[in-house]
Write a protein that holds these residues in place. Structure first.
Motif, PDB file in Angstrom:
ATOM      1  N   UNK A  59       0.819  -1.212   0.000  1.00 43.97           N
ATOM      2  CA  UNK A  59       0.000   0.000   0.000  1.00 43.97           C
ATOM      3  C   UNK A  59       0.851   1.260   0.000  1.00 43.97           C
ATOM      4  N   UNK A  60       1.934   1.228   0.800  1.00 44.03           N
ATOM      5  CA  UNK A  60       2.848   2.378   0.860  1.00 44.03           C
ATOM      6  C   UNK A  60       3.524   2.592  -0.490  1.00 44.03           C
ATOM      7  N   UNK A  61       4.025   1.503  -1.082  1.00 45.46           N
ATOM      8  CA  UNK A  61       4.702   1.598  -2.377  1.00 45.46           C
ATOM      9  C   UNK A  61       3.732   2.070  -3.456  1.00 45.46           C
ATOM     10  N   UNK A  62       2.508   1.549  -3.454  1.00 44.56           N
ATOM     11  CA  UNK A  62       1.515   1.925  -4.462  1.00 44.56           C
ATOM     12  C   UNK A  62       1.149   3.401  -4.350  1.00 44.56           C
ATOM     13  N   UNK A  83       6.408  11.071  -3.624  1.00 48.72           N
ATOM     14  CA  UNK A  83       6.135   9.764  -4.210  1.00 48.72           C
ATOM     15  C   UNK A  83       7.352   8.860  -4.159  1.00 48.72           C
ATOM     16  N   UNK A  84       8.511   9.400  -4.520  1.00 48.35           N
ATOM     17  CA  UNK A  84       9.748   8.609  -4.492  1.00 48.35           C
ATOM     18  C   UNK A  84      10.087   8.189  -3.069  1.00 48.35           C
ATOM     19  N   UNK A 109      10.622   4.348  -1.977  1.00 51.63           N
ATOM     20  CA  UNK A 109      11.888   3.894  -1.399  1.00 51.63           C
ATOM     21  C   UNK A 109      11.686   3.427   0.043  1.00 51.63           C
ATOM     22  N   UNK A 110      10.897   4.207   0.804  1.00 48.11           N
ATOM     23  CA  UNK A 110      10.641   3.831   2.194  1.00 48.11           C
ATOM     24  C   UNK A 110       9.925   2.494   2.310  1.00 48.11           C
ATOM     25  N   UNK A 135      10.002   0.065   0.109  1.00 47.82           N
ATOM     26  CA  UNK A 135      10.936  -0.994  -0.304  1.00 47.82           C
ATOM     27  C   UNK A 135      11.916  -1.332   0.812  1.00 47.82           C
ATOM     28  N   UNK A 136      12.413  -0.296   1.508  1.00 44.04           N
ATOM     29  CA  UNK A 136      13.329  -0.534   2.624  1.00 44.04           C
ATOM     30  C   UNK A 136      12.629  -1.254   3.771  1.00 44.04           C
ATOM     31  N   UNK A 137      11.371  -0.883   4.011  1.00 42.39           N
ATOM     32  CA  UNK A 137      10.595  -1.536   5.058  1.00 42.39           C
ATOM     33  C   UNK A 137      10.396  -3.007   4.711  1.00 42.39           C
ATOM     34  N   UNK A 138      10.149  -3.291   3.438  1.00 41.97           N
ATOM     35  CA  UNK A 138      10.004  -4.669   2.967  1.00 41.97           C
ATOM     36  C   UNK A 138      11.288  -5.454   3.236  1.00 41.97           C
ATOM     37  N   UNK A 139      12.441  -4.836   2.910  1.00 41.36           N
ATOM     38  CA  UNK A 139      13.725  -5.505   3.116  1.00 41.36           C
ATOM     39  C   UNK A 139      14.032  -5.712   4.582  1.00 41.36           C
ATOM     40  N   UNK A 140      13.631  -4.726   5.416  1.00 41.13           N
ATOM     41  CA  UNK A 140      13.971  -4.775   6.834  1.00 41.13           C
ATOM     42  C   UNK A 140      13.075  -5.701   7.632  1.00 41.13           C
ATOM     43  N   UNK A 141      11.827  -5.876   7.177  1.00 41.34           N
ATOM     44  CA  UNK A 141      10.869  -6.636   7.972  1.00 41.34           C
ATOM     45  C   UNK A 141      10.359  -7.876   7.252  1.00 41.34           C
TER      46      UNK A 141
END
Length: 215
Positions: free
Chosen positions: A29-32, A75-76, A80-81, A83-89
């Motif tokens: 949802x955040x990325x979208x 938007x960027x 990015x945030x 994607x980083x959250x996805x990688x971190x969690x």
């Protein structure tokens, strides 16, 4: 000496699919939202080109929504945030296998970071003669409040080495606040639990060490 010849029972400790799916939905949802904002900026770019670089309403690093690049940067930032959250969690997972045999309990954990780019294996085996007391209890507060030294902790998923509220060192592999608490004679703890902690605890009581009833 612990004998590994008898048929052991194994229990898996891993996050439920509902927890993983809920996290994934939030991140996507955040990325979208970031993608939509960036697309809007591209569509409306001509309307923003004559505006100042900095706007009056501040967002992030002093760049306003009404500024020249504000919508694009917001938007960027969300993309990015997220994607980083996805990688971190979301891609940082830990799956443990608890093996209970005659006179011993063994916990093998595999930590996976950033997808499958990095993985670490951990193993903790405890013999019955190392155990002082064992019982089913609640983690998360008081003497059993968890402070992570290393590992992973998200929602009710706690796997790794932690410091307890009573300052004791604990090896933890649980996805349930209701867990099997094993206090060792050296003052350390082994804490394990899954979606059916009581079944795991019953096997432990029958094969390794009797449980102490808790009031």
């Amino acid at each position: 000496m612990v004998s590994l010849s008898l048929s052991p029972e194994q229990f898996t400790v891993q996050p439920s699919s509902s927890t993983a799916n809920g996290t994934y939905i939030i991140i996507m949802g955040i990325v979208l939202a970031g993608v939509i904002l960036l697309a809007l900026w591209l569509i409306l770019n001509s309307r923003f080109k004559d505006r100042s670089t900095f706007g009056r309403r501040l967002v992030g690093w002093g760049v306003g929504i009404n500024s020249k690049y504000g919508l694009a940067l917001l938007g960027i930032t969300l993309m990015v945030g997220g994607s980083l959250f996805y990688s971190a969690v979301y891609t940082n997972t830990a799956t443990s296998v608890v093996t209970i045999g005659s006179g011993y309990i063994n916990v093998e954990s595999k930590f996976t970071f950033i997808g499958a780019l990095l993985s670490i294996n951990s193993n903790k085996i405890v013999a019955s003669d190392e155990i002082a007391v064992a019982f089913v209890g609640q983690i998360g507060s008081g003497d059993f409040k968890l402070s992570k030294q290393y590992g992973t902790n998200f929602d009710e998923v706690n796997v790794g080495v932690f410091t307890l509220g009573n300052d004791a060192r604990a090896y933890v592999a649980t996805t349930n606040s209701t867990s099997l608490m094993i206090e060792l004679k050296n003052g350390e703890y082994l804490i394990v639990g899954n979606q059916n902690t009581q079944t795991l605890a019953n096997s432990f009581s029958q094969n390794v060490h009797q449980l102490t009833p808790q009031q």
